[in-house]
Design a protein around this motif. Structure first.
Motif, mmCIF file in Angstrom:
data_model
loop_
_atom_site.group_PDB
_atom_site.id
_atom_site.type_symbol
_atom_site.label_atom_id
_atom_site.label_comp_id
_atom_site.label_asym_id
_atom_site.label_seq_id
_atom_site.Cartn_x
_atom_site.Cartn_y
_atom_site.Cartn_z
ATOM 1 N N ALA A 67 -1.359 14.204 -5.707
ATOM 2 C CA ALA A 67 0.053 14.011 -4.879
ATOM 3 C C ALA A 67 -0.073 14.227 -3.513
ATOM 4 C CB ALA A 67 0.964 14.918 -5.599
ATOM 5 N N GLU A 68 -1.049 15.263 -3.067
ATOM 6 C CA GLU A 68 -1.182 15.451 -1.692
ATOM 7 C C GLU A 68 -1.889 14.463 -0.942
ATOM 8 O OE1 GLU A 68 -1.548 16.721 2.115
ATOM 9 O OE2 GLU A 68 -0.454 17.681 0.531
ATOM 10 N N LEU A 69 -3.022 13.631 -1.660
ATOM 11 C CA LEU A 69 -3.566 12.490 -1.067
ATOM 12 C C LEU A 69 -2.392 11.113 -1.039
ATOM 13 C CD1 LEU A 69 -6.732 12.519 -3.363
ATOM 14 C CD2 LEU A 69 -6.462 12.993 -1.134
ATOM 15 N N GLY A 70 -1.514 11.101 -1.955
ATOM 16 C CA GLY A 70 -0.511 10.411 -1.935
ATOM 17 C C GLY A 70 0.385 10.207 -0.865
ATOM 18 N N ARG A 71 0.745 11.673 -0.469
ATOM 19 C CA ARG A 71 1.578 12.074 0.785
ATOM 20 C C ARG A 71 0.864 11.625 2.027
ATOM 21 N NH1 ARG A 71 3.156 16.349 -2.760
ATOM 22 N NH2 ARG A 71 1.689 17.664 -1.738
ATOM 23 N N ARG A 72 -0.358 12.038 1.774
ATOM 24 C CA ARG A 72 -0.947 11.711 3.219
ATOM 25 C C ARG A 72 -1.284 10.314 3.322
ATOM 26 N NH1 ARG A 72 -7.343 13.059 3.757
ATOM 27 N NH2 ARG A 72 -7.885 12.163 5.971
ATOM 28 N N ALA A 73 -1.575 9.610 2.568
ATOM 29 C CA ALA A 73 -1.661 8.096 2.653
ATOM 30 C C ALA A 73 -0.360 7.621 3.122
ATOM 31 C CB ALA A 73 -1.933 7.368 1.189
ATOM 32 N N MET A 74 0.856 7.886 2.563
ATOM 33 C CA MET A 74 2.199 7.547 3.030
ATOM 34 C C MET A 74 2.410 8.012 4.444
ATOM 35 S SD MET A 74 4.504 8.898 -0.377
ATOM 36 C CE MET A 74 6.095 8.691 0.549
ATOM 37 N N HIS A 75 2.010 9.169 4.832
ATOM 38 C CA HIS A 75 2.253 9.383 6.266
ATOM 39 C C HIS A 75 1.134 8.615 7.015
ATOM 40 C CE1 HIS A 75 2.910 12.166 9.659
ATOM 41 N NE2 HIS A 75 1.676 12.032 9.947
ATOM 42 N N LEU A 76 0.365 8.243 6.938
ATOM 43 C CA LEU A 76 -0.725 7.347 7.460
ATOM 44 C C LEU A 76 -0.161 5.861 7.713
ATOM 45 C CD1 LEU A 76 -4.298 8.325 5.983
ATOM 46 C CD2 LEU A 76 -3.708 8.601 8.069
ATOM 47 N N LEU A 77 0.435 5.269 6.775
ATOM 48 C CA LEU A 77 0.770 4.150 6.729
ATOM 49 C C LEU A 77 2.083 4.110 7.802
ATOM 50 C CD1 LEU A 77 0.617 3.066 3.198
ATOM 51 C CD2 LEU A 77 -0.651 1.841 5.108
ATOM 52 N N ILE A 78 2.763 5.196 7.753
ATOM 53 C CA ILE A 78 3.903 5.342 8.582
ATOM 54 C C ILE A 78 3.589 5.563 10.135
ATOM 55 C CG2 ILE A 78 6.030 6.766 9.324
ATOM 56 C CD1 ILE A 78 6.495 7.398 6.134
ATOM 57 N N SER A 79 2.514 5.906 10.039
ATOM 58 C CA SER A 79 1.989 6.494 11.453
ATOM 59 C C SER A 79 1.432 5.107 12.028
ATOM 60 C CB SER A 79 1.241 7.930 11.427
ATOM 61 O OG SER A 79 2.039 8.872 11.023
ATOM 62 N N ALA A 100 0.854 -1.157 0.121
ATOM 63 C CA ALA A 100 -0.117 -0.043 -0.084
ATOM 64 C C ALA A 100 0.866 0.963 -0.006
ATOM 65 C CB ALA A 100 -0.930 -0.024 1.276
ATOM 66 N N TYR A 101 2.076 1.161 0.726
ATOM 67 C CA TYR A 101 2.957 2.216 1.050
ATOM 68 C C TYR A 101 3.323 2.761 -0.611
ATOM 69 C CZ TYR A 101 6.604 5.394 2.210
ATOM 70 O OH TYR A 101 7.644 6.434 2.324
ATOM 71 N N ILE A 102 4.050 1.659 -1.279
ATOM 72 C CA ILE A 102 4.613 1.772 -2.562
ATOM 73 C C ILE A 102 3.670 2.384 -3.669
ATOM 74 C CG2 ILE A 102 5.428 0.699 -4.538
ATOM 75 C CD1 ILE A 102 6.730 -1.313 -2.543
ATOM 76 N N LEU A 103 2.173 1.722 -3.489
ATOM 77 C CA LEU A 103 1.132 2.409 -4.291
ATOM 78 C C LEU A 103 0.770 3.788 -4.088
ATOM 79 C CD1 LEU A 103 -1.197 2.079 -6.201
ATOM 80 C CD2 LEU A 103 -2.498 1.550 -4.405
ATOM 81 N N ALA A 104 0.896 4.252 -2.613
ATOM 82 C CA ALA A 104 0.660 5.657 -2.272
ATOM 83 C C ALA A 104 1.965 6.596 -2.741
ATOM 84 C CB ALA A 104 0.670 5.704 -0.731
ATOM 85 N N GLU A 105 2.830 5.921 -2.705
ATOM 86 C CA GLU A 105 4.178 6.533 -3.270
ATOM 87 C C GLU A 105 4.028 7.114 -4.804
ATOM 88 O OE1 GLU A 105 8.705 6.284 -1.814
ATOM 89 O OE2 GLU A 105 7.876 4.466 -3.153
ATOM 90 N N ALA A 106 3.305 6.163 -5.530
ATOM 91 C CA ALA A 106 3.136 6.411 -6.841
ATOM 92 C C ALA A 106 2.119 7.721 -7.099
ATOM 93 C CB ALA A 106 2.809 5.146 -7.718
ATOM 94 N N TYR A 107 1.210 7.656 -6.158
ATOM 95 C CA TYR A 107 0.491 8.975 -6.338
ATOM 96 C C TYR A 107 1.228 10.256 -6.103
ATOM 97 C CZ TYR A 107 -3.751 5.974 -7.418
ATOM 98 O OH TYR A 107 -4.683 5.183 -7.749
ATOM 99 N N ALA A 108 2.039 9.943 -4.848
ATOM 100 C CA ALA A 108 2.721 11.202 -4.347
ATOM 101 C C ALA A 108 3.539 11.765 -5.551
ATOM 102 C CB ALA A 108 3.571 10.827 -3.291
#
Length: 209
Positions: free
Chosen positions: A166-178, A150-158
């Motif tokens: 891109a903002e949605l992708g960055r937000r998703a990456m942050h959610l997964l890290i958190s 899921a993180y790699i997918l979110a990264e693609a959007y970022a």
């Protein structure tokens, strides 16, 4: 903001959290970034002389045209050091969370990158004998490490050319890290393929095959 320097009608206030400062002169004020101080530029010196000010008393803030008096340099540097320390603490914390909450990320990323490279070679794809389908090992890793997928997918959007996506992708990456759930994270991503991916590739990517 907290005051860090005051002299007569001149005052500097700083917010180390947001790395911003406010310079107050009499009834006027200006907001600036909390950056390293640099020697006064020739242009700033010229403008100061035109206003009847001694350029030797001033420094530039970063590479902007904003200036502060040299007497405030020590207090400014102290505030800058505090801001940098907070940033370092935050970065260290996020790195720890990254490895704790995204097991298998490096292994899966390596497999994804290898497959992406193979897709650009018809002869290598023939070796897989599965045109259009990821190799079994990659599918197994996606199943084994759903958070990393899921993180790699979110990264693609970022990396999207659209700032909204891109903002949605960055937000998703942050959610997964958190530590947020994969389902919660995927729910905020757009229902369109990331830039550079076909609809088929998108459907096969993290948790969407």
């Amino acid at each position: 903001m907290k005051p860090i320097f005051t002299k007569s009608d001149y005052q500097i206030l700083v917010d180390v959290e947001s790395r911003k400062a406010c310079i107050v002169k009499g009834s006027n004020s200006v907001y600036v970034a909390l950056e390293e101080l640099t020697p006064l530029s020739a242009l700033a010196a010229k403008h100061l002389r035109m206003m009847g000010c001694d350029p030797k008393r001033y420094l530039n803030i970063g590479h902007s045209n904003h200036v502060i008096i040299k007497e405030a340099a020590t207090a400014w540097q102290s505030a800058l050091n505090q801001a940098q320390h907070k940033t370092e603490q935050s970065n260290s914390s996020m790195i720890h969370c990254l490895w704790q909450n995204l097991p298998g990320l490096m292994e899966l990323r390596d497999a994804e990158d290898t497959y992406a490279a193979c897709q650009r070679s018809a002869s290598l794809m023939l070796e897989y004998q599965q045109r259009g389908l990821p190799p079994t090992r990659l599918m197994e890793l996606r199943q084994k490490y759903p958070r990393a997928a899921a993180y790699i997918l979110a990264e693609a959007y970022a990396f999207s050319g659209s700032e909204t996506i891109a903002e949605l992708g960055r937000r998703a990456m942050h959610l997964l890290i958190s530590g947020a759930s994969v389902e919660e994270t995927l729910a905020i991503l757009p229902n369109v393929p990331p830039d550079g991916a076909t609809t088929e590739q998108y459907q096969q990517s993290a948790l969407r095959w």
